[in-house]
Design an enzyme around this catalytic site. Structure first.
Site, PDB file in Angstrom:
ATOM      1  N   PHE A 296      62.141 -35.805  84.330  1.00 56.26           N
ATOM      2  CA  PHE A 296      60.703 -36.103  84.235  1.00 56.26           C
ATOM      3  C   PHE A 296      60.028 -34.889  83.609  1.00 56.26           C
ATOM      4  O   PHE A 296      60.188 -33.771  84.110  1.00 56.26           O
ATOM      5  CB  PHE A 296      60.066 -36.347  85.607  1.00 56.26           C
ATOM      6  CG  PHE A 296      58.551 -36.250  85.568  1.00 56.26           C
ATOM      7  CD1 PHE A 296      57.786 -37.311  85.122  1.00 56.26           C
ATOM      8  CD2 PHE A 296      57.897 -35.076  85.923  1.00 56.26           C
ATOM      9  CE1 PHE A 296      56.392 -37.214  85.047  1.00 56.26           C
ATOM     10  CE2 PHE A 296      56.504 -34.962  85.856  1.00 56.26           C
ATOM     11  CZ  PHE A 296      55.756 -36.042  85.419  1.00 56.26           C
ATOM     12  N   GLU A 297      59.289 -35.132  82.560  1.00 55.54           N
ATOM     13  CA  GLU A 297      58.482 -34.068  81.955  1.00 55.54           C
ATOM     14  C   GLU A 297      57.277 -34.731  81.333  1.00 55.54           C
ATOM     15  O   GLU A 297      57.402 -35.803  80.742  1.00 55.54           O
ATOM     16  CB  GLU A 297      59.218 -33.410  80.778  1.00 55.54           C
ATOM     17  CG  GLU A 297      60.283 -32.418  81.109  1.00 55.54           C
ATOM     18  CD  GLU A 297      60.955 -31.848  79.855  1.00 55.54           C
ATOM     19  OE1 GLU A 297      61.465 -30.736  79.938  1.00 55.54           O
ATOM     20  OE2 GLU A 297      60.985 -32.507  78.799  1.00 55.54           O
ATOM     21  N   ILE A 298      56.121 -34.092  81.487  1.00 57.07           N
ATOM     22  CA  ILE A 298      54.983 -34.452  80.645  1.00 57.07           C
ATOM     23  C   ILE A 298      54.643 -33.164  79.931  1.00 57.07           C
ATOM     24  O   ILE A 298      54.345 -32.149  80.575  1.00 57.07           O
ATOM     25  CB  ILE A 298      53.792 -34.960  81.469  1.00 57.07           C
ATOM     26  CG1 ILE A 298      54.156 -36.296  82.137  1.00 57.07           C
ATOM     27  CG2 ILE A 298      52.561 -35.131  80.564  1.00 57.07           C
ATOM     28  CD1 ILE A 298      53.049 -36.910  82.976  1.00 57.07           C
TER      29      ILE A 298
END
Ligand SMILES: Nc1nc2c(ncn2[C@@H]2O[C@H](COP(=O)(O)OP(=O)(O)OP(=O)(O)O)[C@@H](O)[C@H]2O)c(=O)[nH]1
Ligand SMILES: *[C@@H]1O[C@H](CO)[C@@H](O)[C@H](O)[C@H]1NC(C)=O
Ligand SMILES: [Mg+2]
Length: 384
Positions: A267-269
């Site tokens: 998960f990365e933004i």
């Protein structure tokens, strides 16, 4: 010597800033959902194989239900092979009406051995790592995948026209409703990289990565931020003996050791313009030329994490402390089970600063291991 050791260890203490530089963007549920501002220049991205179809459907449904049904950001799906009709049909349906979905192939030049890699040596090393029980190390495609996710995804033609991305993997779940726009908030607060889980990497997969980056840091004169320091545990040996430790894995030239903390990149933004910056590109080129993506099993998670620790200011990172998240058999949870509550299968909401509740309509799964917040606590000292 004792004094020298104390002074050395003390120099690794993190001075907390006086105010919290990274509070949650919002607490609780936003009612109505904050989706009236114009959308950001952003997309959801998933790298997957055709065989990941059921996991991909699961993830897309989770993101759509918890967030994107209200925001309608586009999806880009990336694959090194041709997409199957089944994948496109099922995943397209999971995204639902009114959401723009693209199924894209990864160009050959972004996936596979670069010409300077000795492929026989690479295969030999992979077999050796496999025998030593390093997960996925014997799988050539896994190495290509990690290299792509480290240094190429942001240049993929389908992503070129976007600034922000949210990375989604097959078989993940979001366990809270997300009722504000994380891209807009990242932009507004000058953030470049957002994560939810910080944990320990297995040292054997990346034996020389930290040393290489630490040498690079010295060579191009990058000053240490508190975030870089937060990634290091000082050695307890006195000078000059300390530096002999530098021969061991995951140590820098001074003998201090990477504590293996990193952000879990599934998960990365993040702002792709960070990865597209000359500073990141030259760091990636340096790593790529070294060959550790193949001769070792460097993952994109430690590469992204250590690069962020080198090149970003601590306050340019954001911990999505309000995003409950499950990947494989680990989770980040906004609700902590107390001993008493665990027996009864209950959870107690975590409170942020002013006693407000984190997250919106969260449901943690007590059957899935919650990541101990050891790395998280160390890293969060840098922002408050
Ligand atoms: N197209 C494509 N995608 C891949 C390949 N290998 C891995 N991926 C994708 O890369 C991501 C990470 O791979 P995973 O197998 O989940 O590896 P991981 O997350 O390190 O390990 P797990 O704990 O098993 O999930 C997933 O989105 C996969 O679908 C590949 O050879 N081709
Ligand atoms: C979106 O971001 C990309 C990368 O920063 C940029 O090239 C593009 O012009 C932006 N598009 C819009 C509409 O702002
Ligand atoms: Mg995975």
């Amino acid at each position: 010597m004792l004094i020298e050791v104390c002074v050395h260890i003390q120099s690794f203490a993190i001075r907390r800033p006086a105010t919290n530089l990274d509070p949650p963007f919002h607490v609780g549920c936003q009612n109505p959902v904050m989706n009236v501002a114009p959308r950001a220049n952003a997309t959801l991205v998933m790298l997957a194989r055709n065989s990941d179809v059921s996991g991909a459907v699961h993830s897309v449904k989770s993101v759509q239900t918890q967030f994107n049904d209200h925001f309608r950001y586009p999806w880009v799906f990336l694959n090194d092979e041709k997409w199957s009709a089944e994948f496109m049909e099922k995943v397209g349906k999971a995204a639902g009406e009114g959401v723009n979905v693209k199924f894209e192939k990864i160009p050959r030049a972004m996936w596979g051995y670069p010409e300077w890699i000795d492929q026989d040596k690479a295969r030999r090393k992979m077999e050796e790592m496999e025998r030593r029980g390093i997960m996925y190390a014997g799988q050539e495609s896994y190495h290509h995948m990690c290299r792509f996710q480290s240094g190429f995804f942001y240049d993929h033609p389908a992503l070129e026209s976007y600034k922000w991305y949210w990375r989604v993997e097959p078989d993940i779940s979001f366990t809270c409703a997300i009722t504000y726009d994380p891209f807009i908030e990242m932009e507004k607060h000058g953030k470049k990289y957002g994560y939810t889980i910080a944990l320990w990497e297995r040292g054997t997969t990346v034996a020389s990565l930290f040393r290489k980056l630490s040498d690079y840091k010295a060579r191009v004169h990058i000053p240490s931020t508190s975030l870089w320091t937060a990634m290091i545990d000082p050695s307890y040996l006195p000078w000059p003996f300390r530096r002999f430790l530098s021969l061991l894995r995951n140590r820098d030239a001074y003998g201090d050791i990477w504590n293996m903390c990193h952000f879990w990149s599934n998960f990365e933004i993040a702002d792709m313009d960070f990865f597209r910056s000359p500073a990141y590109r030259s760091l990636f080129r340096y790593l790529d030329e070294d060959g550790g993506f193949y001769y070792e099993r460097w993952g994109d998670a430690p590469v992204h994490s250590l690069a962020a620790a080198l090149l970003l200011r601590p306050e340019e990172l954001h911990h999505f402390s309000d995003f409950g998240y499950i990947h494989a058999n680990l989770q980040y949870c906004t609700h902590a089970p107390t001993d008493e509550a665990r027996r009864r299968g209950e959870l107690v909401p975590m409170l942020e600063g002013r006693g407000e509740e984190l997250g919106c309509r969260c449901t943690c799964d007590l059957g899935i291991k919650i990541v101990e917040p050891v790395c998280l606590n160390r890293i969060k000292q840098t922002v408050g």
